[in-house]
Enzyme design. Structure first.
Site, PDB file in Angstrom:
ATOM      1  CG  ASP A   1     -10.357  -5.625   2.292  1.00 34.87           C
ATOM      2  OD1 ASP A   1     -11.117  -6.598   2.226  1.00 34.87           O
ATOM      3  OD2 ASP A   1     -10.247  -4.918   3.309  1.00 34.87           O
TER       4      ASP A   1
ATOM      5  CB  THR B   1     -14.414  -4.241   5.346  1.00 36.96           C
ATOM      6  OG1 THR B   1     -15.545  -5.027   4.961  1.00 36.96           O
ATOM      7  CG2 THR B   1     -14.702  -3.520   6.649  1.00 36.96           C
TER       8      THR B   1
ATOM      9  CD  GLU C   1     -15.926  -8.461  18.753  1.00 37.81           C
ATOM     10  OE1 GLU C   1     -15.025  -7.738  19.202  1.00 37.81           O
ATOM     11  OE2 GLU C   1     -15.977  -9.682  18.957  1.00 37.81           O
TER      12      GLU C   1
ATOM     13  CG  PHE D   1     -12.809 -15.084  15.000  1.00 41.83           C
ATOM     14  CD1 PHE D   1     -14.046 -15.362  14.448  1.00 41.83           C
ATOM     15  CD2 PHE D   1     -11.760 -14.753  14.149  1.00 41.83           C
ATOM     16  CE1 PHE D   1     -14.243 -15.301  13.076  1.00 41.83           C
ATOM     17  CE2 PHE D   1     -11.947 -14.692  12.785  1.00 41.83           C
ATOM     18  CZ  PHE D   1     -13.193 -14.972  12.247  1.00 41.83           C
TER      19      PHE D   1
ATOM     20  CE  LYS E   1     -18.781 -11.607  18.286  1.00 40.27           C
ATOM     21  NZ  LYS E   1     -18.690 -10.172  18.528  1.00 40.27           N
TER      22      LYS E   1
ATOM     23  N   GLY F   1     -14.275 -10.874   2.605  1.00 38.65           N
ATOM     24  CA  GLY F   1     -14.748 -11.986   3.425  1.00 38.65           C
ATOM     25  C   GLY F   1     -16.232 -11.933   3.683  1.00 38.65           C
TER      26      GLY F   1
END
Length: 1096
Positions: A405, A407, A511, A533, A556, A668
């Protein structure tokens, strides 16, 4: 047991919904039949007192080696065999007992943990008062009180809290790994019931779905009866408090138990991870089958030769062994079978029963070295590496592909606001201020700060960019308790606090970074609806009531999820700004809004309420409602936040590449952002030819692009290629063109997959894992979205990051930082593999040495099934005489120093593709065992065959003395053979190597020097003493041992000088340094020792 079966049968016969009467206030009419629900006991244990023995024995005898020895033991009991049943029964009993004790102890710990959970004190409302009871006594329908910082004892529907609005805040870190605070709500009709008396008088019924494992799905409704009127309200995941979650920043709550015990969502998520088997274990099972074939061949051959020999009358019934009437009249077929089984028993020790126990002990004990390694300890977070399963230690040395991954794994997951785009104008953050593009923070006349301040306020108010500060799920914790955003008028409490008194909790670091940046705004809005979400929409929205009384939607999400639904605003400029942010490596977010007319909002509110109160197909109806609402958007702008790389990521990726490991990054993020980060971390090189498979819209278009990429790879003279592919294109490639896609990927040095959903990550891993080459894969990640690929890969590694612990709990190993992966693979993986590979080969080798003389002896005793060794020696050979040296070797062996393995990653290639357990290597060890066995037997026979008067007084040796001589030579030779294979000597190696030989001599002297009253026969009495008293015997022992081991020494010297491997070259270069190190354990940090010690 019967209660459980009845509950299960009742559950299957029940409807798809369950009805829960709050406070167990059942209908008074006589037609109501109450539903049966599970009690609130949690059972994670595997056994009970009553089923432990049969269940454990059944599981152990499913292992082929244990079952084989059980059959051999039963055969020895049923027929007349040459060896005592004790020779098979005692080792089998030892193995079964040790394993049962280990598994029993582990299950006892589970029982202990279960009892602590089930016996925890809880408070429930019963008979108009608050009663303390145990957690296991909670029933479905009970009203339970939970206080601050306590965990929920069952799945509860929130009825009320100490807050007037009926909200509470929880953390679900123990369930899904998310550390943020989540707000949960009660319906307005029950939120006023804040006392026991009010709750006792509450008349309510909850209808909901039957238990399911999905933590984020709950469909139900509550019917509250007030003044004879029934009021129906929807219940969703935001109303359900899950067992295992913890109440935070709320004094107390009351909830009704909906799912209890093993029907709670936490318990339904208890699942045994699919059993991962290492390549070594698969090779070991293959070798075991080969040796079973050798055993059957020897038994069949011996049986046939026996009858061929007995075809002559003088050998069929010699004068000294006349047949009985029963033997003369017995069936030839039964006699053949009986002889075959007897030979099978005689040769059965070629199968090493203790191999499995030794391997398990080696893996279990060896796994501690990872946790003890100070180089894998992260001081800042006080976290050390942990091992969740020790079954895959050696697999760390065989990895060919690493899927990581981005992040939180390659980056720190600490977001900082950097730039934004508002109404087509780009701004950057400078010292806490927003500065338009092209303008500096300070102007010569000093007027810029005021301009920026006014611009800041104007921008966020006039362009309605307040969506960033309002469209989120961030919670705020103050120094004073119970002051959280989420209900009432939060800013009335904020005014008395500075920003330093507030702490933000968010599931998304993006966020958190944006809200911290916008914390200067004090805006008053009323929250009407939250459109949560989800991975399909890739956006979230809120509907708010503005101070002027209007309704507005703020949304958003990723630019691909927002821009297609926008109809106004600076769309093209914002799109360019988003691409610029991504090229800088910033994480991007696009924001938009929609204003509703009064009649539009009435329709929106009706659609949302209808979808949320539906008991059937609620998710589908909500998706339809969300799609209807989130359209005709006005684009406001975009943001860019920075996530900096972790320390030494570039060096780690380069080391893995030099080791022959290909690294794939699965993220992602937007492709431009991902490529920028890949370049900065060294995953992509500047000189690398970057190929793209992006934004493919059809199967034909995707296939054509793949063909173009394949041709380009063949035609280009570039040494290395990199591939970038997005999630949509990947779905098309995997649908029809899997082989072509794999061909392109395998010719690329690095692959970057962006815009990936969690399940797509697992599909990519499975694609490589099941390819014809069957490469060993490793997946590493830090979040709940990485769990699927972590579980899919051969080896799963969790990063102890900022996204909770779900990845860590579902992984095989856990480390604090990505940089630790280099030592975990290049050092620990290397050591574990060479240790266990030698252990497996050596076990088969020493058992061939052990049983082949037994087979050869039959040619000299007319296949009469006479045993060569005493039964005690047969029993103790694998258990005592030869077990400890190989165990210690498999714990401490080092071919080269750990620092050399890290500084020369290419040494990892020497052990790749299971090279030390190849068929060629296996054949070498097997043939070596047969050769040594022939030397043991015929060497002893040559020295004793013609003249057995080796004693000084002319006394002759018998068959037991001959067998003892062979056994003595064998024990010494196989022990010294292991000593020749040892490169890293510690005091423990010396102790067990020479101690095992000494123990054999001491034991044999006592065993043969005393008449033991409990033994039926005393065949070995004084045999060993007589053997050692013969100088010729000592000469024979020395000559045979030298004959066996001298060719091995010559071979090693020959190959080391003429065809040395890169590992052997490193041994020569750094050999002196290795052997002068004073410490024995490879896993401790020894940088000072290396500095102080002279060069080799």
């Amino acid at each position: 047991m019967f209660t459980w079966l009845f509950q299960k049968m009742n559950q299957k016969l029940s409807n798809d919904t369950r009805t829960v009467y709050v406070a167990n206030r059942f209908p008074e009419h006589g037609h109501y039949v109450p539903q049966r629900f599970a009690d609130n006991r949690i059972i994670s244990s595997k056994y009970t007192v009553w089923n432990f023995v049969p269940k454990n024995l059944f599981e152990q005898f499913r292992r082929i080696a244990n079952f084989y020895f059980l059959i051999i033991f039963l055969v020895q009991l049923m027929i007349d065999t040459p060896t005592s049943p004790v020779t098979s029964g005692l080792p089998l009993f030892f193995v079964i007992t040790v394993t049962a004790i280990k598994q029993g102890y582990e299950d006892w710990l589970r029982h202990k943990a279960d009892n602590e959970v089930n016996g925890a004190p809880v408070f429930v409302v019963r008979s108009g008062s608050l009663v303390q009871t145990r957690s296991k006594n909670i029933r479905v329908g009970d009203i339970v009180r939970v206080a601050k910082d306590e965990t929920f004892p069952a799945d509860l529907a929130l009825l009320s809290s100490d807050r007037a609005e009926g909200t509470c805040h929880i953390t679900t870190a123990s369930l899904d790994g998310e550390t943020n605070l989540k707000t949960h709500f009660s319906v307005a009709e029950t939120s006023v019931c804040q006392s026991v008396s009010q709750l006792e008088a509450l008349q309510a019924v909850v209808e909901c779905q039957q238990p399911e494992a999905d933590l984020y799905r709950f469909v139900g409704r509550i019917t509250v009866t007030q003044l004879g009127e029934e009021i129906v309200r929807p219940l969703g995941p935001e109303n359900l408090l899950l067992r295992g979650a913890r109440l935070k920043n709320t004094k107390e709550i009351f909830g009704v138990a909906i799912y209890t015990g093993m029907e709670s969502k936490m318990a339904l998520n208890y699942k045994c991870k699919s059993q991962k088997r290492s390549a070594v274990e698969k090779s070991m099972n293959t070798f075991l089958i080969i040796y079973l074939c050798i055993l059957l061949f020897e038994a069949v051959l011996s049986t046939i030769l026996k009858y061929a020999w007995q075809a002559e009358e003088k050998w069929d019934e010699p004068f000294y062994n006349q047949k009985t009437e029963q033997e003369k009249n017995s069936s030839p077929i039964l006699k053949f079978i009986s002889d075959f089984l007897a030979f099978l028993v005689l040769y059965n020790f070629i199968i090493p029963i203790s191999l499995y126990v030794t391997v398990e002990m080696q893996k279990f004990l060896g796994s501690f070295f990872i946790g003890w390694d100070l180089d894998l300890y992260h001081e800042e977070s006080d976290q050390k590496a942990q091992v969740n399963t020790s079954d895959l230690n050696e697999e760390l040395g065989q990895v060919e592909y690493v899927f990581t991954d981005k992040t939180g794994t390659l980056t720190e997951n600490e977001m900082q606001f950097r730039e934004c785009s508002i109404n087509g104008t780009k701004y950057r953050e400078v010292n806490g201020k927003l500065v338009p593009e092209g303008m500096t923070e300070e102007s010569p006349d000093g007027s810029t700060p005021q301009l920026v301040t006014h611009l800041f306020i104007y921008t966020f108010h006039e362009s309605r960019f307040t969506s960033v500060s309002l469209c989120h799920t961030v919670q705020i914790s103050y120094d004073q308790p119970d002051c959280l955003v989420g209900g009432g008028d939060p800013f009335s409490q904020v005014n008395g606090f500075s920003s330093s008194h507030m702490e933000y909790y968010a599931s998304s670091p993006d966020e958190k970074a944006l809200v911290e940046c916008l914390s200067l705004l004090c805006l008053r809005y009323k929250l009407l609806h939250v459109l949560e979400f989800d991975a399909n929409r890739r956006r979230m929205s809120v509907i708010l009531q503005t101070p002027s009384g209007g309704q507005v939607l703020f949304t958003k999400g990723a630019e691909s999820a927002i821009l297609p639904f926008t109809t106004s605003g600076e769309i093209e400029k914002t799109r360019l700004h988003v691409d610029e942010f991504a090229l800088k490596g910033l994480r991007t977010l696009v924001v938009a809004c929609r204003h509703f007319r009064p009649e539009e909002y009435i329709d929106v509110d009706r659609r949302l309420n209808a979808a949320r109160t539906a008991l059937q197909q609620r998710e589908e109806r909500l998706q339809e409602a969300f799609s209807y609402i989130e359209k005709d958007l006005h684009l406001l702008g975009a943001t860019g936040v920075e996530d900096k790389l972790q320390d030494k990521v570039q060096e780690t990726i380069e080391a893995l590449r030099l080791a022959g490991i290909k690294v794939w990054v699965l993220t992602g993020d937007k492709s431009e952002t991902a490529v920028s980060v890949s370049l900065s971390c060294g995953h992509f090189h500047r000189t690398m030819n970057i190929l793209e498979l992006l934004q493919q819209r059809s199967d034909n278009e995707c296939a054509e692009q793949l063909r173009r990429l394949a041709r380009r790879i063949k035609e280009d003279n570039v040494i290395q290629h990199g591939l970038v592919v997005d999630g949509a294109s990947l779905s098309l490639a995997l649908r029809e063109h899997e082989k072509l896609f794999m061909e392109v990927c395998k010719n690329c040095s690095a692959v970057l997959c962006c815009r990936m959903a969690p399940l797509q990550k697992a599909k990519v891993v499975r694609l490589l894992k099941t390819s014809p080459e069957k490469p060993i894969t490793l997946a590493i990640g830090d979040g709940a979205n990485d769990v699927s690929m972590i579980q899919e890969a051969h080896v799963g590694i969790g990063i102890m990051g900022k996204e909770g612990r779900q990845a860590v709990r579902n992984s095989d190993y856990a480390i604090a930082r990505f940089k630790f992966l280099a030592k975990l693979l290049l050092v620990h993986g290397h050591f574990y593999y060479i240790r266990i590979a030698t252990l497996v080969q050596y076990f088969f080798y020493k058992n061939v040495c052990f049983i082949t003389p037994q087979f050869l002896y039959q040619f000299f005793c007319l296949f009469s099934q006479q045993t060569l060794y005493d039964s005690v020696y047969l029993t103790l050979y694998n258990i005592c005489f030869t077990s400890l040296p190989i165990l210690v070797y498999s714990l401490f062996e080092q071919l080269v120093h750990p620092h050399i393995l890290q500084s020369k990653p290419a040494l990892y290639r020497d052990i790749s593709k299971n090279s030390l357990l190849s068929f060629r290597t296996f054949l070498y060890w097997t043939l070596l065992g047969f050769c040594h066995a022939f030397v043991f037997f015929f060497g002893s026979y040559i020295l004793m065959g013609e003249d057995t008067t080796l004693m000084g007084n002319g006394q002759m040796f018998g068959n037991w003395t001959f067998g003892t001589l062979v056994f003595t030579v064998m024990v010494i030779t196989v022990t010294l053979k292991l000593a020749l294979e040892t490169h890293f000597w510690t005091w423990m190696n010396h102790f067990v190597t020479w101690g095992s030989i000494a123990f054999y001599f001491i034991f044999s002297l006592f065993y043969g020097g005393i008449i033991w009253p409990f033994l039926h026969t005393q065949d070995m009495y004084f045999v060993f003493v007589q053997l050692l008293s013969s100088g010729s015997a000592w000469f024979a022992i020395i000559i045979i041992i030298i004959t066996c081991l001298f060719p091995d020494v010559v071979k090693k010297v020959f190959y080391r000088h003429l065809q040395p491997t890169s590992t052997q070259k490193s041994q020569v270069t750094y050999g002196g340094r290795i052997h002068r190190l004073s410490w024995a354990f490879c896993c401790f940090s020894s940088s000072e020792a290396l500095i102080d010690s002279p060069a080799g």
